[in-house]
Design a protein around this motif. Sequence first.
Motif, short mmCIF file in Angstrom:
data_model
loop_
_atom_site.label_atom_id
_atom_site.label_comp_id
_atom_site.label_asym_id
_atom_site.label_seq_id
_atom_site.Cartn_x
_atom_site.Cartn_y
_atom_site.Cartn_z
N GLY A 662 13.70 -16.34 -58.62
CA GLY A 662 13.74 -17.46 -59.55
C GLY A 662 15.11 -18.07 -59.73
N THR A 663 16.06 -17.75 -58.83
CA THR A 663 17.42 -18.28 -58.98
C THR A 663 17.66 -19.51 -58.12
N LEU A 664 16.64 -19.95 -57.37
CA LEU A 664 16.82 -21.10 -56.49
C LEU A 664 15.59 -22.00 -56.62
N PRO A 665 15.76 -23.23 -57.10
CA PRO A 665 14.62 -24.15 -57.23
C PRO A 665 14.17 -24.67 -55.87
N LEU A 666 12.99 -25.29 -55.83
CA LEU A 666 12.40 -25.74 -54.57
C LEU A 666 13.35 -26.61 -53.76
N MET A 667 13.95 -27.62 -54.40
CA MET A 667 14.79 -28.54 -53.65
C MET A 667 15.93 -27.81 -52.98
N LYS A 668 16.51 -26.84 -53.67
CA LYS A 668 17.61 -26.07 -53.09
C LYS A 668 17.11 -25.15 -51.97
N VAL A 669 15.90 -24.61 -52.11
CA VAL A 669 15.34 -23.76 -51.06
C VAL A 669 15.27 -24.55 -49.76
N SER A 670 14.69 -25.74 -49.80
CA SER A 670 14.58 -26.56 -48.59
C SER A 670 15.95 -26.98 -48.08
N ASP A 671 16.86 -27.29 -49.01
CA ASP A 671 18.22 -27.64 -48.60
C ASP A 671 18.84 -26.51 -47.79
N TYR A 672 18.77 -25.29 -48.33
CA TYR A 672 19.42 -24.15 -47.66
C TYR A 672 18.76 -23.83 -46.33
N LEU A 673 17.43 -23.88 -46.30
CA LEU A 673 16.75 -23.61 -45.02
C LEU A 673 17.14 -24.65 -43.97
N THR A 674 17.32 -25.89 -44.42
CA THR A 674 17.75 -26.94 -43.50
C THR A 674 19.21 -26.75 -43.09
N PHE A 675 20.06 -26.37 -44.04
CA PHE A 675 21.46 -26.08 -43.70
C PHE A 675 21.55 -25.02 -42.60
N ILE A 676 20.75 -23.98 -42.75
CA ILE A 676 20.77 -22.89 -41.76
C ILE A 676 20.42 -23.43 -40.39
N ALA A 677 19.37 -24.24 -40.33
CA ALA A 677 18.96 -24.81 -39.04
C ALA A 677 20.07 -25.70 -38.46
N GLU A 678 20.71 -26.49 -39.30
CA GLU A 678 21.79 -27.35 -38.81
C GLU A 678 22.95 -26.54 -38.26
N SER A 679 23.31 -25.46 -38.96
CA SER A 679 24.39 -24.59 -38.47
C SER A 679 24.03 -23.98 -37.12
N MET A 680 22.78 -23.53 -37.01
CA MET A 680 22.32 -22.96 -35.74
C MET A 680 22.43 -23.98 -34.61
N LEU A 681 21.94 -25.20 -34.88
CA LEU A 681 21.91 -26.21 -33.83
C LEU A 681 23.32 -26.60 -33.39
N ALA A 682 24.24 -26.69 -34.33
CA ALA A 682 25.62 -27.03 -33.97
C ALA A 682 26.20 -25.98 -33.03
N GLN A 683 25.97 -24.73 -33.35
CA GLN A 683 26.51 -23.66 -32.50
C GLN A 683 25.77 -23.58 -31.17
N VAL A 684 24.47 -23.78 -31.19
CA VAL A 684 23.69 -23.75 -29.94
C VAL A 684 24.16 -24.86 -29.01
N LEU A 685 24.39 -26.04 -29.56
CA LEU A 685 24.89 -27.14 -28.74
C LEU A 685 26.26 -26.79 -28.14
N ASP A 686 27.14 -26.22 -28.94
CA ASP A 686 28.46 -25.83 -28.43
C ASP A 686 28.33 -24.80 -27.31
N MET A 687 27.46 -23.81 -27.51
CA MET A 687 27.26 -22.78 -26.49
C MET A 687 26.71 -23.38 -25.20
N ALA A 688 25.70 -24.25 -25.33
CA ALA A 688 25.09 -24.86 -24.15
C ALA A 688 26.08 -25.77 -23.43
N TRP A 689 26.85 -26.53 -24.20
CA TRP A 689 27.85 -27.43 -23.62
C TRP A 689 28.90 -26.63 -22.86
N ALA A 690 29.40 -25.56 -23.45
CA ALA A 690 30.42 -24.74 -22.77
C ALA A 690 29.87 -24.16 -21.48
N SER A 691 28.62 -23.70 -21.52
CA SER A 691 28.01 -23.13 -20.32
C SER A 691 27.85 -24.18 -19.23
#
Length: 981
Positions: A662-691
């Motif tokens: 109960g410490t995170l409201p719905l809007m923040k839940v979706s925000d954080y889940l989206t933040f995580i995906a964005e962080s993953m994608l940025a790093q995945v792109l960097d890894m793929a580009w370097a390769s």
Amino acid sequence: MLADQSPIAEIVAQLPTAFHPSIHKRCQVYAEQATAEQRDALLALPSTSLENLIKIWGLSDFVGEYTSNRPELMLEMLASGDLVSVYTEREYRQRLQARIDDCTEESQLMAKLRQFRNREMCRIIWRDMLRQADLNETISSMTALADTCIDLALEWLYQDSCAKWGTPMQKQSDGERVPQRMVVIGMGKLGAHELNVSSDVDLIFAYPHNGETVGSGRTMENQAFFIRLGQRLISVIDKVTADGYVFRVDMRLRPYGQSGALALSFAAMEEYYQDQGRDWERYAMIKARVVAGDYQSGAMLLHELIPFVYRRYIDFSAFESLRDMKRMIVREVQRKGLEDNIKLGSGGIREIEFIAQAFQLIRGGRDKQLQQRELQRILVALGEEELLPVAAVHDLQDAYVFLRNLEHAIQGIADQQTQRLPGGALNKARVAFSMGFSQWQDLLSRLQIRRDKVAQHFADVVSFEEEQTNEAMAIDEDDVILWSMRLSEESALALLLEKGFDQPERTLKNIVDLRTSRSVQVMQSQGRQRLDRFMPLLISKVAAADASSETFSRVLRLVESVVRRTAYLVLLYENPGALEQLVFLCSASPWFAEQMARTPLLLDELLNSHSLYSPPEKAELDSELQQQLLRVPVEDLEEQMEVLRHFQKAHVLRVAASELNGTLPLMKVSDYLTFIAESMLAQVLDMAWASMTAKYGYPQREPGVACGKDFVIIGYGKVGGIELGYGSDLDLVFIHDAPSNLYTDGDKSIDNVVFFTRLGQRIIHILNTQTPSGMLYEVDMRLRPSGNSGLLVSSIGAFRQYQEQDAWTWEHQALVRARPLAGSDRVAEQFMAVREAILGQSRERLKLKQDVCEMREKMRVSLGTDAAEQHETFHIKHDSGGIVDLEFLVQYLVLAWSEQFPALYRWTDNIRVLEEVGECGLLPKEKTDQLIQAYIVLRSMMHKLSLQQQANTVSAQLFPQERKLISDTWSEVMLSTSDLI
């Protein structure tokens, strides 16, 4: 008398009176050994050199005796500048190699090694005791000296042994014979580049493969050869002759200790550590390093032994052995009266080492930054990882440098391996002077302050069981009886009911099934003891939970998954707070329980309730992920993928825990889940580009001009709308901006289009490949131009043309929720310009309504509830009055009115678009506020259902007001024949 002559007398007068007899003695010996010319040369030395010489004659008997008996050598060392120089390991090697090049007999080798060692020891102690060298220089110099002596001695002896007994060989599969060389592994301070000025060297001998020698009159087994070679090496290094010794050698850390063979093959080494390796050997192997011989093969061996030293999980089982070791340390200090021993006594060097290595054993498998040998680097890492408070790290760093310098001051007096504080006025004065104190008592006071701090930190790291307030120690005997099954079935059921289990029959069956399962029956004794210790505690904790029997079943899935890795049970037993969190969260969500059972590594997240219920913001998330990936070699894609998956799972788990708590409201839940995906994608792109660029070079913008990372990942749907849920897939589109008629600039050149297509394929591979930790994200690329039949990656020009000329209405609807997630800022701006141009087009609103309604009806028919069931159930997403109705309504309004109200296409999430709809007056603001609240209510329920692992279908009696509001608004806007709304 030489000592009475100026300027020597002037220097002596300024030094402690305790030094005077020693200095006079050295002057007398020098005068007796030196020629008249050498005596004159001494008095003619530069004032600084003469002052340092007189000081060291007062401070060190070893240096004083060595230099005063060898006037020519001493003058040469002063004249050469060696005493004010810092050697590299290469210089040590060159100097020693020049000395032993002409050795033809082992006795000559021994003499040259010892002479070299004594000269260099004199130089190192000189610089250390006069504080011309700091701690790092001293220990590095000592380590380089030892490495050089051992390696060059081994090389000489190996060649000589091959000449006598033949060359040890290994027969390969193709029949070719390959020479074998010995690997010398340095342990302890030698392995960690921390050798002190009078230390022994702990060694282990190994060789790659069994086989036989070739080239002498008779063959010899490789093991016999390397045992003999090892014996010769020990003799050459350790034996005391007229010239002394090189280093004392200790072989007791080898497999099987003193009873074991002196040299083992790699296979035998691996088998030993896998089958018989003990906890203290894990502790010792932390510092293991190849110091001589076949460095390349030795590195491979140590790499294979990493899993023995560092467990992949947070290894709280190490606490048991660490406590035993701690008790042993304390008892040894008390029994042997070691309080004056700055290494072994309370607050001494060993306790600092223990603190660092305790964290390495427990967390080193997960945190590669802790897989280092040097203690000072480990202390820095403990601070950076916030495993120790900054103040504690500072205390330990300060104490370690002080204690090690003090150790060297003590040992430098007579080149003796001792860590006891000296007795006698002379040696006390020597040590105090070397450490920068005028009085011995001042030194003791400063020393005690540091030792007290170390002792306190040592006591804090691993507390004794009897000192703990661990709730696990207060287990109810009834819980022990329930687990041990010492009751009749009737009595057990009654006791379970009394304790609060709502379905005692189910719980009893679960207990019996676990106890009688094959995986438990075949457990080894240590693992079974841990299980027997843990289960009563679990029964006690779960009994107080909501839906206790169901919760017990959920947690048992985790227990069943770790019965072969019972260190996880120790983690929970050692951390009752973590167990409480586990029970609470598993009780609240079967999804959470399943994640834990699938990935027990996530238990580590329960250790810190603050971080568990406080997901990091986006910038902090990005930084943390980058730091973790920096510890993985760039070329190790598999390990990088594992880091990404664990990081993603851990942070999604935190979001779920926060929502359940109960410490995170719905809007923040979706925000954080989206933040995580964005962080993953940025790093995945960097890894793929370097390769890709490493393999093909960089795409070119103009001939000879490389592109930047002119590529962007566009998110559609939930990720584009910042509305991700648990387990959501990612709707992605890839866009690049590079000329199609040019090529990459690498040796293996390919055209730009192929490069970016393969880049997209690599990104998808990293995201959705199944690894031991599962899939990162499932990717859906069907929203790209022309869908599955289109190119995987489009140029920005082709994307613009498709959207302008060929895209369907539903594709423009999808564009409403599209936004750049990772990649080039420049290409992202180009995409946003295209998006705004398309969304801001003038449209015939009645035709647009018809298109949107037709697509909505197709979705409702194919995905919504059957007509016969609609009076009983309601699909929150797809049925009339559900989320899709509202989403399509929003998309229609954006497409219909953005030409007049550009603010509508500013956002990609439904809530802020609805806010703009109200601000623009397209709908009454009161209604848009109501729609927003209805949307939040329905999405909240979808999140809850997801955490309960239930479908998005609920009773038709639920949410009547929300459904009516959405349905009425849909009818009002979308079924109207007017084009005003």
